[in-house]
Design a protein around this motif. Structure first.
Motif, short mmCIF file in Angstrom:
data_model
loop_
_atom_site.label_atom_id
_atom_site.label_comp_id
_atom_site.label_asym_id
_atom_site.label_seq_id
_atom_site.Cartn_x
_atom_site.Cartn_y
_atom_site.Cartn_z
N PHE A 251 0.86 -1.25 0.04
CA PHE A 251 -0.13 -0.02 0.14
C PHE A 251 0.71 1.20 -0.03
O PHE A 251 0.65 2.17 -0.62
CB PHE A 251 -1.03 -0.01 1.34
N ALA A 252 2.01 1.28 0.87
CA ALA A 252 2.82 2.50 1.04
C ALA A 252 3.73 2.65 -0.31
O ALA A 252 3.66 3.74 -0.79
CB ALA A 252 3.89 2.24 2.24
N ARG A 253 4.15 1.54 -0.93
CA ARG A 253 5.15 1.61 -1.96
C ARG A 253 4.18 2.08 -3.01
O ARG A 253 5.08 2.89 -4.06
CB ARG A 253 5.61 0.30 -2.19
N GLU A 254 3.04 1.63 -3.04
CA GLU A 254 2.18 1.97 -4.57
C GLU A 254 2.09 3.63 -4.37
O GLU A 254 1.87 4.22 -5.65
CB GLU A 254 0.95 1.45 -4.40
N ARG A 255 2.28 4.44 -3.42
CA ARG A 255 1.83 5.91 -3.36
C ARG A 255 3.39 6.48 -3.11
O ARG A 255 3.38 7.73 -2.81
CB ARG A 255 1.14 5.76 -2.12
N GLY A 256 4.52 5.72 -3.14
CA GLY A 256 5.76 6.31 -2.96
C GLY A 256 6.10 6.76 -1.60
O GLY A 256 6.85 7.62 -1.61
N ILE A 257 5.54 6.20 -0.87
CA ILE A 257 5.77 6.46 0.76
C ILE A 257 6.70 5.34 1.40
O ILE A 257 6.66 4.30 0.96
CB ILE A 257 4.37 6.32 1.46
N ALA A 258 7.70 6.18 1.94
CA ALA A 258 8.63 5.22 2.73
C ALA A 258 8.00 4.24 3.67
O ALA A 258 6.74 4.67 4.32
CB ALA A 258 9.65 6.05 3.44
#
Length: 485
Positions: free
Chosen positions: A88-95
């Motif tokens: 979920f985080a990676r899909e949004r470019g979030i660390a």
């Protein structure tokens, strides 16, 4: 940053996040310029934290936030939840960062409480590791209503009814905790999630009505909503009023603490505490325990502690145990110490720490992080009572060890050998300050912080050949971290 609002719920969530972001202080960089503070979001993967993380990324930008996940291992689905959260985080470019914890339940402590404590410890540690200045939590208005009701049903005092604060820094925590969505309803978060087509995980334990909060959520609150539609707002106002009253009580406790505190607040003057009436004394005890990071104790337990302090002599051994700590009384001061009140006060304070060894070659400092302090070696005269021959320091490796109980030393040339416990008591050193590193030269105890040099370490003159090579004397001092300039 601008954003596009698609629905009323979308606007409410994004505005709430924007307000919280605008309240964050700018963080100075190494060049002296201001930079946007980094935000950590506690991300379980459930609908609430998914909405919060998605909204923070939209308003602040993905580079300004990090998603933190704690893997408790309590559910068979925990590994799947971890994988979902990272995706979920990676899909949004979030660390993304995660920590696995082991939940250990102490006596009389529930699984939920133990898991919550382990979770926050892990989140605080992750915030420090990744440079986050605030930890954002996704609790909302329904959670607040549940908390107030639970506290009412438990007979909680004002602090309990204050429930969850929009922003606070717990005692011992590394970063401020922020709840941007606290005034929003669960239904509004659900509308946001549906409009954004978010995917989330469902914790099966949330449906188990054997847990008090779940029983309220599934069985009580729906009935309240039928007959008292505005109950959430009413309970939120109750929390605000209670928080206001608690601030006044805390201010009173701070003033009382100034008159009663010893050793930077680790102990209280018994006489100063007992000079207060019962209500004010109990208020001070609660405030003191919060300042030490201890869980809140019941009124019954604190009232019993106050009764014992008032009714018995100063040398009486208290029988008050709470959260793995025992309330102790020593020479007019009271303090909390790890252990059980049925055990001797001194020995329960001993903590086994890793030993350290140094082949001394004239070093001026020896840092010991496990004791949060430093041995300082400085040149001294031979007639200095705290000095030892430099040759003695070189003759064998120096070792810093934990106390194990029963150690003895002679603190004067002609005096008898006595136990460290007796010497500490004679010097009036409180038990909580006796967890110090013992300095050995080879197998001989050489120096004890707060007590000094062990004269039994060199009963005869140092060998003449060794002395000729290095006839200097060295003074030894132990400095705690806070005392190091």
């Amino acid at each position: 940053m601008t954003h596009t609002a698609d629905s009323p719920a979308d606007r409410l969530v994004l505005d709430a996040v924007g307000v919280a972001l605008s309240a964050l202080p700018a963080r100075p960089t190494q060049l002296g310029q201001a930079a946007d503070a980094r935000v950590a979001v506690a991300f379980s993967g459930g609908i609430d934290s998914s909405v919060l993380l998605d909204a923070v990324a939209r308003v602040a930008g993905p580079s300004r936030c990090i998603a933190l996940h704690v893997h408790h291992g309590l559910s068979p689905h925990a590994d799947r939840w971890l994988a979902h959260c990272e995706s979920f985080a990676r899909e949004r470019g979030i660390a993304f960062a995660a920590e696995r914890v082991e939940v250990v339940c102490g006596a009389g402590v529930s699984v939920e409480a133990s898991a919550r404590d382990a979770r926050y410890r892990a989140l605080d540690a992750l915030c420090e590791q990744h440079g986050a200045t605030t930890l954002w939590l996704a609790q909302h208005a329904d959670d607040q209503a549940e908390t107030v009701l639970l506290q009412l049903l438990r007979g909680a005092g004002v602090a309990g009814l204050a429930a969850m604060a929009p922003e606070y820094l717990p005692a011992g925590a590394a970063v401020t905790r922020v709840r941007p969505l606290l005034h929003l309803l669960r239904a509004q978060l659900e509308q946001y999630a549906a409009g954004r087509a978010l995917a989330w995980v469902d914790d099966e334990s949330n449906a188990d009505t054997r847990y008090a909060r779940n029983a309220l959520r599934h069985d009580v609150l729906p009935a309240l909503a039928v007959h008292f539609p505005g109950f959430r707002d009413a309970l939120a106002r109750t929390a605000v009023h209670a928080a206001s009253a608690q601030r006044l009580l805390d201010e009173l406790a701070r003033r009382d603490m100034q008159a009663a505190a010893h050793d930077a607040g680790r102990a209280l003057s018994r006489d100063a505490l007992l000079a207060l009436d019962d209500e004010r004394a109990l208020n001070l005890l609660r405030f003191w325990m919060r300042s030490l990071g201890l869980p809140a104790a019941s009124t019954a337990r604190l009232t019993d502690a106050l009764r014992q302090l008032r009714e018995v002599g100063a040398d009486h051994s208290l029988r008050i145990d709470h959260a793995g700590q025992a309330l102790r009384s020593y020479r007019g001061q009271i303090y909390w110490e790890a252990g059980d009140s049925a055990e001797p006060a001194d020995e329960t304070a001993l903590v086994a720490r890793a030993a350290s060894q140094l082949a001394w070659q004239g070093e001026s400092i020896w840092r010991l992080p496990q004791w949060r302090g430093t041995f300082v070696f400085a040149e001294a005269s031979a007639d200095d009572p705290g000095a030892v021959p430099a040759a003695l320091l070189r003759a064998a490796p120096l070792t810093a060890r934990s106390r194990s109980g029963g150690e003895r030393m002679r603190n004067s040339e002609q005096g008898p050998s006595r136990t460290l416990k007796n010497l500490f008591q004679e010097q009036g050193v409180p038990a909580w300050r006796r967890d110090v590193p013992l300095l050995y030269a080879g197998d001989s105890l050489l120096f004890v912080p707060l007590l000094g040099v062990n004269r039994a370490a060199w009963p005869a003159p140092v060998d003449a050949g060794v002395a000729d090579a290095d006839a200097r004397y060295v003074g030894i001092e132990w400095r705690e971290d806070l005392l190091i300039a």
